[in-house]
Design a protein around this motif. Sequence first.
Motif, mmCIF file in Angstrom:
data_model
loop_
_atom_site.group_PDB
_atom_site.id
_atom_site.type_symbol
_atom_site.label_atom_id
_atom_site.label_comp_id
_atom_site.label_asym_id
_atom_site.label_seq_id
_atom_site.Cartn_x
_atom_site.Cartn_y
_atom_site.Cartn_z
ATOM 1 N N ALA A 1 35.917 -26.808 36.759
ATOM 2 C CA ALA A 1 36.389 -28.045 36.145
ATOM 3 C C ALA A 1 35.764 -29.282 36.772
ATOM 4 O O ALA A 1 35.483 -30.267 36.075
ATOM 5 N N SER B 1 33.520 -31.731 34.549
ATOM 6 C CA SER B 1 34.091 -33.036 34.218
ATOM 7 C C SER B 1 33.098 -34.160 34.464
ATOM 8 O O SER B 1 33.063 -35.155 33.720
ATOM 9 N N SER C 1 38.686 -33.953 37.681
ATOM 10 C CA SER C 1 39.242 -33.134 36.603
ATOM 11 C C SER C 1 40.759 -33.163 36.715
ATOM 12 O O SER C 1 41.312 -33.104 37.813
ATOM 13 N N VAL D 1 39.183 -36.423 33.653
ATOM 14 C CA VAL D 1 38.816 -35.620 32.485
ATOM 15 C C VAL D 1 39.782 -34.458 32.332
ATOM 16 O O VAL D 1 40.072 -33.754 33.300
ATOM 17 N N LYS D 2 40.269 -34.278 31.125
ATOM 18 C CA LYS D 2 41.187 -33.166 30.832
ATOM 19 C C LYS D 2 40.619 -32.295 29.731
ATOM 20 O O LYS D 2 40.164 -32.786 28.699
ATOM 21 N N ASN D 3 40.603 -31.013 29.982
ATOM 22 C CA ASN D 3 40.223 -30.022 28.977
ATOM 23 C C ASN D 3 41.286 -28.934 29.004
ATOM 24 O O ASN D 3 41.674 -28.482 30.093
ATOM 25 N N ASP E 1 38.637 -34.069 26.639
ATOM 26 C CA ASP E 1 37.459 -33.370 26.127
ATOM 27 C C ASP E 1 37.903 -32.385 25.051
ATOM 28 O O ASP E 1 38.628 -31.436 25.334
#
Length: 397
Positions: free
Chosen positions: A83, A87, A148, A274-276, A341
Amino acid sequence: MTDVENLEKLIKDIFNVEKVVKNKKNTNKCISPLNSEPKNLFAENFIKRLKRLQKKYSADRQTIIQITEKVKNIAEARNSRWAGPYSELVALDFYSQFSEFFNLSYINILPVEKHKSAIPSKIGHTQTIDIDLCLHFRHYDIFTDVKSFNCIHQNILEEIFERVEEYAMLSLKKSVMIGADNRSEIDYSEVKKNLGVEKVRIFRALVQAVSENRRVLKYTSRSGIDFTFRIQYTDILTTVAEYSPFAMAEAYKFKFLDYGSKLLDNEYSVITIVKNPWFNSETVDFGDFNNLFYRSLARRTFIELNRIDEKACEHSGAYCSTQLTVKEVAQNLAGIIFIDDNSATEKMQKSLYNAYFYMNPNYKNKTPLTIRKMEKYFRNSREIQIQDFDDFKWDNY
């Protein structure tokens, strides 16, 4: 061809750079789909992102080398540790969409001696401060480090589950899947302090439960945190999740103290998050959940923490050698930018990211950033990705 070998080939094909990963058998949720046919949306978007970055920075060899090193780091990572470097690439790609209005530099190494009153110096850094990105606007710069948004208790538990599942297969000849009911309201500081030291105890409790063919394990940590673990002996695992954006903001309000080593004293310092969903399933953008959560978390960071005179070391070990307070750290953070994301669900580049910009009205090192000062640099066809822009001018109470 292994997943790692496939990624090495991608780096060579796209960037014409040779990168070698020692452990050719490694895999993770990011590089595995890149080695499958037909490729899913995530894999397609990952490859397109690399091609965009290659095109954007083709004349800048040093940046290309740095980008390919991050891609290599993704291949080297186990579990959700991919991550971090992933990110950085997402953030670089996002900001590059607007670089017609500002220059963008990747990987910035700053000497501590020029920032002697900055938090990094106060917590013991003696050489350099490395910050991922710098946005060079017309009249000022914004330095932003990329993090991340992964779930700390999720990461700790994933490591334990992997060990238990491996043990069950090798020693008990059982194929199991283990999960935990969602605990998104658990205080971030409490989890960080206490859950990691209980890994062995949790592992043993789960092994005992699996050996007895149990499907549910109720577990209370020594610090009083309750967990419900669910065990399945098939390929389908069901867990229970309850979400409140405001409860999560309360739980995570001290999170940004951990990033003090990236905050400068005479330049704007912003943290990009950043987030996924592949490395954080806690935030689910249903009914504006993410917008409510991010705004609430930013407001707590900027305004609630600005009233807390407790020592910062009570919430983050990074400050154990200082007298810095929570308030002082919060006042050094100029803003937070959240990027969702959507690579796993969106095909079009214009909807690949959702971004949320929040500026700290109590920033102390320079005149606080405002919507008026910022938004003009993010005006083009990609501005549709920016979902919220707030400087809390009318919420600073």
